[in-house]
Write a protein that holds these residues in place. Sequence first.
Motif, PDB file in Angstrom:
ATOM      1  N   ILE A   6       0.681  -1.186   0.157  1.00 32.27           N
ATOM      2  CA  ILE A   6       0.058  -0.178  -0.185  1.00 32.27           C
ATOM      3  C   ILE A   6       0.926   1.328  -0.041  1.00 32.27           C
ATOM      4  N   ALA A   7       2.033   1.178   0.801  1.00 27.12           N
ATOM      5  CA  ALA A   7       3.018   2.126   0.679  1.00 27.12           C
ATOM      6  C   ALA A   7       3.528   2.626  -0.451  1.00 27.12           C
ATOM      7  N   PHE A   8       3.877   1.524  -1.260  1.00 24.98           N
ATOM      8  CA  PHE A   8       4.566   1.776  -2.401  1.00 24.98           C
ATOM      9  C   PHE A   8       3.691   2.181  -3.520  1.00 24.98           C
ATOM     10  N   LEU A   9       2.265   1.680  -3.524  1.00 22.94           N
ATOM     11  CA  LEU A   9       1.109   2.307  -4.171  1.00 22.94           C
ATOM     12  C   LEU A   9       0.957   3.858  -3.931  1.00 22.94           C
ATOM     13  N   ALA A  10       0.912   4.370  -2.944  1.00 22.03           N
ATOM     14  CA  ALA A  10       0.838   5.613  -2.592  1.00 22.03           C
ATOM     15  C   ALA A  10       2.203   6.472  -3.062  1.00 22.03           C
ATOM     16  N   VAL A  11       3.406   5.980  -2.760  1.00 22.19           N
ATOM     17  CA  VAL A  11       4.350   6.510  -3.546  1.00 22.19           C
ATOM     18  C   VAL A  11       4.272   6.783  -5.037  1.00 22.19           C
ATOM     19  N   LEU A  13       1.451   6.685  -6.774  1.00 16.94           N
ATOM     20  CA  LEU A  13       0.164   7.719  -7.035  1.00 16.94           C
ATOM     21  C   LEU A  13       0.603   9.246  -6.899  1.00 16.94           C
ATOM     22  N   ALA A  14       1.705   9.480  -5.806  1.00 17.66           N
ATOM     23  CA  ALA A  14       1.906  10.614  -5.425  1.00 17.66           C
ATOM     24  C   ALA A  14       2.804  11.265  -6.545  1.00 17.66           C
ATOM     25  N   MET A  15       3.660  10.548  -6.871  1.00 17.16           N
ATOM     26  CA  MET A  15       5.042  10.969  -7.873  1.00 17.16           C
ATOM     27  C   MET A  15       3.925  11.098  -9.492  1.00 17.16           C
ATOM     28  N   GLY A  16       3.233  10.173  -9.599  1.00 17.25           N
ATOM     29  CA  GLY A  16       2.365  10.242 -10.799  1.00 17.25           C
ATOM     30  C   GLY A  16       1.520  11.632 -10.861  1.00 17.25           C
ATOM     31  N   LEU A  17       0.763  11.719  -9.924  1.00 18.01           N
ATOM     32  CA  LEU A  17      -0.160  12.909  -9.701  1.00 18.01           C
ATOM     33  C   LEU A  17       0.739  14.348  -9.685  1.00 18.01           C
ATOM     34  N   ALA A  18       2.044  14.314  -9.035  1.00 16.40           N
ATOM     35  CA  ALA A  18       2.702  15.685  -9.080  1.00 16.40           C
ATOM     36  C   ALA A  18       3.260  16.027 -10.407  1.00 16.40           C
ATOM     37  N   VAL A  19       3.761  14.814 -11.062  1.00 12.16           N
ATOM     38  CA  VAL A  19       4.375  15.018 -12.474  1.00 12.16           C
ATOM     39  C   VAL A  19       3.080  15.251 -13.380  1.00 12.16           C
ATOM     40  N   ILE A  20       2.100  14.818 -13.354  1.00 16.78           N
ATOM     41  CA  ILE A  20       1.052  15.022 -14.363  1.00 16.78           C
ATOM     42  C   ILE A  20       0.556  16.652 -14.145  1.00 16.78           C
ATOM     43  N   GLY A  21       0.229  16.880 -13.153  1.00 19.69           N
ATOM     44  CA  GLY A  21       0.412  18.197 -12.462  1.00 19.69           C
ATOM     45  C   GLY A  21       1.125  19.211 -12.852  1.00 19.69           C
ATOM     46  N   SER A  22       2.558  18.966 -12.693  1.00 23.47           N
ATOM     47  CA  SER A  22       3.499  19.668 -13.027  1.00 23.47           C
ATOM     48  C   SER A  22       3.628  20.037 -14.542  1.00 23.47           C
ATOM     49  N   ALA A  23       3.428  18.987 -15.318  1.00 26.32           N
ATOM     50  CA  ALA A  23       3.523  19.134 -16.698  1.00 26.32           C
ATOM     51  C   ALA A  23       2.253  19.707 -17.226  1.00 26.32           C
ATOM     52  N   LEU A  24       1.200  19.623 -16.561  1.00 30.12           N
ATOM     53  CA  LEU A  24       0.030  20.559 -16.932  1.00 30.12           C
ATOM     54  C   LEU A  24       0.424  21.981 -16.993  1.00 30.12           C
ATOM     55  N   GLY A  25       0.485  22.189 -15.606  1.00 27.25           N
ATOM     56  CA  GLY A  25       0.967  23.613 -15.349  1.00 27.25           C
ATOM     57  C   GLY A  25       2.000  24.628 -16.084  1.00 27.25           C
ATOM     58  N   GLN A  26       3.017  23.544 -16.414  1.00 25.74           N
ATOM     59  CA  GLN A  26       4.205  24.298 -17.216  1.00 25.74           C
ATOM     60  C   GLN A  26       3.764  24.361 -18.696  1.00 25.74           C
ATOM     61  N   GLY A  27       2.799  23.419 -19.116  1.00 27.70           N
ATOM     62  CA  GLY A  27       2.148  23.872 -20.356  1.00 27.70           C
ATOM     63  C   GLY A  27       1.416  24.991 -20.595  1.00 27.70           C
ATOM     64  N   ARG A  28       0.588  25.053 -19.603  1.00 28.73           N
ATOM     65  CA  ARG A  28      -0.316  26.178 -19.632  1.00 28.73           C
ATOM     66  C   ARG A  28       0.255  27.536 -19.235  1.00 28.73           C
ATOM     67  N   ALA A  29       1.426  27.441 -18.477  1.00 30.00           N
ATOM     68  CA  ALA A  29       1.986  28.670 -18.292  1.00 30.00           C
ATOM     69  C   ALA A  29       2.918  29.209 -19.546  1.00 30.00           C
ATOM     70  N   ALA A  30       3.606  28.024 -20.057  1.00 27.48           N
ATOM     71  CA  ALA A  30       4.324  28.639 -21.547  1.00 27.48           C
ATOM     72  C   ALA A  30       3.260  29.177 -22.673  1.00 27.48           C
ATOM     73  N   ALA A  31       2.004  28.465 -22.784  1.00 29.42           N
ATOM     74  CA  ALA A  31       1.220  28.774 -23.601  1.00 29.42           C
ATOM     75  C   ALA A  31       0.824  30.211 -23.599  1.00 29.42           C
ATOM     76  N   VAL A  67      11.145  14.219  -2.898  1.00 30.76           N
ATOM     77  CA  VAL A  67      11.678  13.855  -1.787  1.00 30.76           C
ATOM     78  C   VAL A  67      10.969  13.314  -0.935  1.00 30.76           C
ATOM     79  N   ILE A  68       9.546  13.831  -0.633  1.00 27.80           N
ATOM     80  CA  ILE A  68       8.675  13.114   0.158  1.00 27.80           C
ATOM     81  C   ILE A  68       8.270  11.823  -0.060  1.00 27.80           C
ATOM     82  N   SER A  69       8.142  11.472  -1.177  1.00 27.68           N
ATOM     83  CA  SER A  69       7.963  10.187  -1.627  1.00 27.68           C
ATOM     84  C   SER A  69       8.969   9.139  -1.318  1.00 27.68           C
ATOM     85  N   ILE A  70      10.418   9.694  -1.389  1.00 30.98           N
ATOM     86  CA  ILE A  70      11.605   8.903  -1.129  1.00 30.98           C
ATOM     87  C   ILE A  70      11.408   8.765   0.214  1.00 30.98           C
ATOM     88  N   LEU A  71      11.140   9.699   0.944  1.00 30.47           N
ATOM     89  CA  LEU A  71      11.201   9.562   2.582  1.00 30.47           C
ATOM     90  C   LEU A  71      10.121   8.476   3.026  1.00 30.47           C
TER      91      LEU A  71
END
Length: 76
Positions: A6-11, A13-31, A67-71
Amino acid sequence: MELTSIAFLAVGLAMGLAVIGSALGQGRAAAAAMEGIARQPEAAGDIRTTLLLALAFIEALTLFTFVISILMWTKL
């Protein structure tokens, strides 16, 4: 299901959501920056500076999540 799985799944998911959100945010900012430069080319320098600062903050949030995911992963 074990606690470690469960902890590995949480890590993951946390990284996946952070990366998706970051990519979408950077794309919108650049546009938005490209649209602003196209509308007002004389302000390109100020827009570019603001864009780079915003991208750095967006990327920092992703790195903090990493970093939080690695911790979380190493506490098992």
